[in-house]
Design a protein around this motif. Structure first.
Motif, PDB file in Angstrom:
ATOM      1  N   TRP A  77       0.637  -1.159   0.063  1.00 15.05           N
ATOM      2  CA  TRP A  77      -0.063  -0.013  -0.271  1.00 15.05           C
ATOM      3  C   TRP A  77       1.057   1.067   0.087  1.00 15.05           C
ATOM      4  CZ3 TRP A  77      -5.257  -0.046  -0.487  1.00 15.05           C
ATOM      5  CH2 TRP A  77      -5.947  -1.350  -0.057  1.00 15.05           C
ATOM      6  N   GLU A  78       0.514   2.236  -0.889  1.00 21.97           N
ATOM      7  CA  GLU A  78       1.006   3.400  -0.880  1.00 21.97           C
ATOM      8  C   GLU A  78       0.062   4.801  -0.395  1.00 21.97           C
ATOM      9  OE1 GLU A  78       4.075   3.946  -1.371  1.00 21.97           O
ATOM     10  OE2 GLU A  78       4.686   1.928  -2.169  1.00 21.97           O
ATOM     11  N   ARG A  79      -1.116   4.647  -0.782  1.00 23.37           N
ATOM     12  CA  ARG A  79      -1.982   5.561  -0.514  1.00 23.37           C
ATOM     13  C   ARG A  79      -3.349   5.362  -1.058  1.00 23.37           C
ATOM     14  NH1 ARG A  79      -1.891  12.283  -1.445  1.00 23.37           N
ATOM     15  NH2 ARG A  79      -3.350  12.602   0.115  1.00 23.37           N
ATOM     16  N   VAL A  80      -4.614   5.547  -0.245  1.00 26.63           N
ATOM     17  CA  VAL A  80      -5.774   5.632  -0.819  1.00 26.63           C
ATOM     18  C   VAL A  80      -6.435   6.648  -0.683  1.00 26.63           C
ATOM     19  CG1 VAL A  80      -8.164   4.390  -0.019  1.00 26.63           C
ATOM     20  CG2 VAL A  80      -5.977   3.243   0.435  1.00 26.63           C
ATOM     21  N   LEU A  81      -7.191   6.915  -2.047  1.00 25.73           N
ATOM     22  CA  LEU A  81      -7.917   8.204  -2.207  1.00 25.73           C
ATOM     23  C   LEU A  81      -9.351   8.065  -2.481  1.00 25.73           C
ATOM     24  CD1 LEU A  81      -5.546   9.880  -4.762  1.00 25.73           C
ATOM     25  CD2 LEU A  81      -5.456  10.166  -2.158  1.00 25.73           C
ATOM     26  N   ILE A  82     -10.149   8.688  -1.796  1.00 21.26           N
ATOM     27  CA  ILE A  82     -11.608   8.422  -1.937  1.00 21.26           C
ATOM     28  C   ILE A  82     -12.398   9.775  -2.433  1.00 21.26           C
ATOM     29  CG2 ILE A  82     -13.679   7.808  -0.742  1.00 21.26           C
ATOM     30  CD1 ILE A  82     -12.153   6.090   0.923  1.00 21.26           C
TER      31      ILE A  82
ATOM     32  N   ALA B  13      -9.252   5.037  -4.981  1.00 22.68           N
ATOM     33  CA  ALA B  13      -8.117   5.027  -5.980  1.00 22.68           C
ATOM     34  C   ALA B  13      -7.003   4.506  -5.013  1.00 22.68           C
ATOM     35  CB  ALA B  13      -7.686   6.190  -6.826  1.00 22.68           C
ATOM     36  N   ASP B  14      -6.431   3.330  -5.126  1.00 17.54           N
ATOM     37  CA  ASP B  14      -5.301   2.772  -4.381  1.00 17.54           C
ATOM     38  C   ASP B  14      -4.073   2.577  -5.024  1.00 17.54           C
ATOM     39  OD1 ASP B  14      -5.431  -0.336  -4.806  1.00 17.54           O
ATOM     40  OD2 ASP B  14      -7.408   0.325  -4.992  1.00 17.54           O
ATOM     41  N   ILE B  15      -3.129   3.455  -4.529  1.00 21.36           N
ATOM     42  CA  ILE B  15      -1.952   3.451  -5.251  1.00 21.36           C
ATOM     43  C   ILE B  15      -0.902   2.458  -4.564  1.00 21.36           C
ATOM     44  CG2 ILE B  15       0.157   4.826  -5.966  1.00 21.36           C
ATOM     45  CD1 ILE B  15      -1.786   7.255  -5.382  1.00 21.36           C
ATOM     46  N   ARG B  16      -0.289   1.644  -5.342  1.00 18.52           N
ATOM     47  CA  ARG B  16       0.295   0.467  -4.884  1.00 18.52           C
ATOM     48  C   ARG B  16       1.614   0.288  -5.705  1.00 18.52           C
ATOM     49  NH1 ARG B  16      -2.664  -3.618  -2.546  1.00 18.52           N
ATOM     50  NH2 ARG B  16      -4.814  -3.253  -2.096  1.00 18.52           N
ATOM     51  N   HIS B  17       2.616  -0.464  -5.032  1.00 13.60           N
ATOM     52  CA  HIS B  17       3.685  -1.055  -5.430  1.00 13.60           C
ATOM     53  C   HIS B  17       3.763  -2.508  -5.736  1.00 13.60           C
ATOM     54  CE1 HIS B  17       7.758  -0.637  -6.667  1.00 13.60           C
ATOM     55  NE2 HIS B  17       8.373  -1.547  -5.900  1.00 13.60           N
ATOM     56  N   ASN B  18       3.894  -2.946  -6.865  1.00 16.40           N
ATOM     57  CA  ASN B  18       3.693  -4.447  -7.094  1.00 16.40           C
ATOM     58  C   ASN B  18       4.977  -5.208  -7.366  1.00 16.40           C
ATOM     59  OD1 ASN B  18       1.203  -3.732  -6.986  1.00 16.40           O
ATOM     60  ND2 ASN B  18       0.344  -4.529  -9.169  1.00 16.40           N
TER      61      ASN B  18
ATOM     62  N   VAL C  91      -1.899   1.984  -9.926  1.00 15.02           N
ATOM     63  CA  VAL C  91      -3.117   2.370  -9.382  1.00 15.02           C
ATOM     64  C   VAL C  91      -4.464   1.642  -9.769  1.00 15.02           C
ATOM     65  CG1 VAL C  91      -3.647   4.229 -11.121  1.00 15.02           C
ATOM     66  CG2 VAL C  91      -4.475   4.671  -8.651  1.00 15.02           C
ATOM     67  N   HIS C  92      -5.326   1.382  -8.738  1.00 14.46           N
ATOM     68  CA  HIS C  92      -6.508   0.829  -9.229  1.00 14.46           C
ATOM     69  C   HIS C  92      -7.711   1.749  -8.745  1.00 14.46           C
ATOM     70  CE1 HIS C  92      -3.962  -3.012  -7.974  1.00 14.46           C
ATOM     71  NE2 HIS C  92      -4.225  -2.840  -9.118  1.00 14.46           N
ATOM     72  N   VAL C  93      -8.505   1.834  -9.802  1.00 18.80           N
ATOM     73  CA  VAL C  93      -9.580   2.824  -9.491  1.00 18.80           C
ATOM     74  C   VAL C  93     -10.945   2.100  -9.408  1.00 18.80           C
ATOM     75  CG1 VAL C  93     -11.074   4.794 -10.589  1.00 18.80           C
ATOM     76  CG2 VAL C  93      -8.517   4.783 -10.894  1.00 18.80           C
ATOM     77  N   LEU C  94     -11.607   2.062  -8.312  1.00 18.11           N
ATOM     78  CA  LEU C  94     -12.768   1.086  -8.052  1.00 18.11           C
ATOM     79  C   LEU C  94     -13.878   2.013  -8.141  1.00 18.11           C
ATOM     80  CD1 LEU C  94     -11.301  -1.061  -5.084  1.00 18.11           C
ATOM     81  CD2 LEU C  94     -11.108  -1.384  -7.448  1.00 18.11           C
ATOM     82  N   ARG C  95     -15.081   1.524  -8.684  1.00 19.60           N
ATOM     83  CA  ARG C  95     -16.207   2.297  -8.503  1.00 19.60           C
ATOM     84  C   ARG C  95     -17.284   1.513  -7.526  1.00 19.60           C
ATOM     85  NH1 ARG C  95     -21.046   2.300 -11.251  1.00 19.60           N
ATOM     86  NH2 ARG C  95     -20.423   0.797 -13.002  1.00 19.60           N
ATOM     87  N   TRP C  96     -18.017   1.920  -6.512  1.00 20.07           N
ATOM     88  CA  TRP C  96     -18.475   1.153  -5.450  1.00 20.07           C
ATOM     89  C   TRP C  96     -20.084   1.467  -5.426  1.00 20.07           C
ATOM     90  CZ3 TRP C  96     -15.831  -1.296  -1.166  1.00 20.07           C
ATOM     91  CH2 TRP C  96     -14.538  -1.336  -1.529  1.00 20.07           C
ATOM     92  N   GLN C  97     -21.001   0.471  -5.296  1.00 23.45           N
ATOM     93  CA  GLN C  97     -22.214   0.792  -5.065  1.00 23.45           C
ATOM     94  C   GLN C  97     -22.607  -0.109  -3.602  1.00 23.45           C
ATOM     95  OE1 GLN C  97     -24.503  -0.237  -8.445  1.00 23.45           O
ATOM     96  NE2 GLN C  97     -23.691   1.482  -9.718  1.00 23.45           N
ATOM     97  N   GLU C  98     -23.529   0.642  -2.923  1.00 22.13           N
ATOM     98  CA  GLU C  98     -23.998   0.155  -1.660  1.00 22.13           C
ATOM     99  C   GLU C  98     -22.781  -0.995  -0.854  1.00 22.13           C
ATOM    100  OE1 GLU C  98     -27.415  -2.216  -2.723  1.00 22.13           O
ATOM    101  OE2 GLU C  98     -28.542  -0.157  -3.148  1.00 22.13           O
ATOM    102  N   GLY C  99     -21.599  -0.293  -0.659  1.00 17.60           N
ATOM    103  CA  GLY C  99     -20.601  -0.856  -0.154  1.00 17.60           C
ATOM    104  C   GLY C  99     -19.883  -2.057  -0.878  1.00 17.60           C
ATOM    105  N   ARG C 100     -20.213  -2.305  -1.918  1.00 17.43           N
ATOM    106  CA  ARG C 100     -19.460  -3.415  -2.838  1.00 17.43           C
ATOM    107  C   ARG C 100     -18.776  -2.864  -4.159  1.00 17.43           C
ATOM    108  NH1 ARG C 100     -23.165  -8.270  -3.581  1.00 17.43           N
ATOM    109  NH2 ARG C 100     -24.341  -7.016  -4.700  1.00 17.43           N
ATOM    110  N   VAL C 101     -17.809  -3.358  -4.521  1.00 21.06           N
ATOM    111  CA  VAL C 101     -17.031  -2.952  -5.850  1.00 21.06           C
ATOM    112  C   VAL C 101     -17.809  -3.467  -6.926  1.00 21.06           C
ATOM    113  CG1 VAL C 101     -14.904  -3.253  -7.185  1.00 21.06           C
ATOM    114  CG2 VAL C 101     -14.788  -3.067  -4.714  1.00 21.06           C
ATOM    115  N   VAL C 102     -18.231  -2.618  -7.881  1.00 21.56           N
ATOM    116  CA  VAL C 102     -18.835  -3.173  -9.006  1.00 21.56           C
ATOM    117  C   VAL C 102     -18.033  -3.205 -10.376  1.00 21.56           C
ATOM    118  CG1 VAL C 102     -21.289  -2.506  -8.177  1.00 21.56           C
ATOM    119  CG2 VAL C 102     -20.120  -0.712  -9.479  1.00 21.56           C
ATOM    120  N   GLU C 103     -16.960  -2.322 -10.196  1.00 18.97           N
ATOM    121  CA  GLU C 103     -15.986  -2.002 -11.214  1.00 18.97           C
ATOM    122  C   GLU C 103     -14.663  -1.796 -10.819  1.00 18.97           C
ATOM    123  OE1 GLU C 103     -16.948  -0.238 -15.420  1.00 18.97           O
ATOM    124  OE2 GLU C 103     -15.402   1.071 -14.757  1.00 18.97           O
ATOM    125  N   GLY C 104     -13.678  -2.245 -11.515  1.00 22.01           N
ATOM    126  CA  GLY C 104     -12.453  -1.951 -10.928  1.00 22.01           C
ATOM    127  C   GLY C 104     -11.438  -1.696 -12.567  1.00 22.01           C
ATOM    128  N   ARG C 105     -10.407  -0.867 -12.397  1.00 22.91           N
ATOM    129  CA  ARG C 105      -9.628  -0.563 -13.587  1.00 22.91           C
ATOM    130  C   ARG C 105      -8.090  -0.389 -13.034  1.00 22.91           C
ATOM    131  NH1 ARG C 105     -12.292   1.545 -18.555  1.00 22.91           N
ATOM    132  NH2 ARG C 105     -14.388   1.534 -18.222  1.00 22.91           N
TER     133      ARG C 105
END
Length: 211
Positions: free
Chosen positions: A148-153, A159-164, A181-195
């Motif tokens: 983990w590097e950082r999480v932005l909301i 968006a979670d910034i990572r070192h792999n 970086v992974h950009v996640l879209r959430w609905q009702e507390g769950r991930v519905v899409e990630g890029r």
């Protein structure tokens, strides 16, 4: 020296929620006046005793507010998009507990892996996404790690910034070391899409690693 002050009934908000109030109020002011004010901004959450606050001649009681539904339900609170929930969502993926995983990842979710290699492209549905995760573990002999590097909301996105890092199974000299970086879209507390997105020349390394 900006001072932001909020008054609530005692016992109406947890310590964590008070911290979130302070953080979001500070963020809101900085978004309007600029980051220059953040170091000088003071945010204060005051509490008054239950029954010592009145509206239209009637007193407000913490318990009554809870019972009447004015307060956010515990379930709604637990589903709010926070850094902790983002971290929990990733942590449960390695648990093998399907029921627990589905609390954070929607069954019809979609995930896009960048690049042009054997693991790239869209993963449609939770089953395909989990199969992809298993394939990554297999191809790297479980050496693949995301620090983990950082999480932005913002809004419904995180968006979670990572070192792999990792190495290919059977070849420890073939190594991966990239920032993503992974950009996640959430609905009702769950991930519905990630890029996923890869910084700099990491995409070429990413493709080469999985070839």
């Amino acid at each position: 020296m900006p001072l932001i002050r909020v008054t609530i009934l005692e016992g109406f908000a947890s310590l964590q929620q008070k911290g979130e109030i302070v953080q979001q109020l500070s963020d809101g002011l900085a978004s309007v006046l600029g980051e220059i004010v953040r170091p000088y901004t003071y945010a204060l959450v005051d509490e008054v005793q239950s029954g010592a606050w009145g509206v239209q001649g009637g007193t407000l009681m913490t318990e009554e507010m809870m019972r009447s539904g004015i307060a956010t339900s515990e379930r709604q609170r637990s589903l709010r998009l926070t850094e902790e929930r983002v971290r929990q969502a990733y942590n449960v993926l390695g648990s093998g507990d399907r029921q627990r995983i589905q609390e954070y990842w929607a069954g019809d979710m979609a995930w896009l892996v960048p690049g042009n290699n054997q693991i790239s492209g869209w993963k449609r549905g939770l089953d395909e996404f989990l199969a992809f995760m298993d394939k990554v573990a297999y191809l790297t002999d479980n050496s693949f790690q995301m620090s983990w590097e950082r999480v932005l909301i913002t809004g419904e996105y995180s968006a979670d910034i990572r070192h792999n890092t990792g190495h290919r199974a059977g070849n420890e000299n073939k190594r991966l070391d990239i920032d993503v970086v992974h950009v996640l879209r959430w609905q009702e507390g769950r991930v519905v899409e990630g890029r996923g997105a890869i910084f700099g020349d990491g995409t070429a390394q990413f493709d080469e690693f999985w070839s």
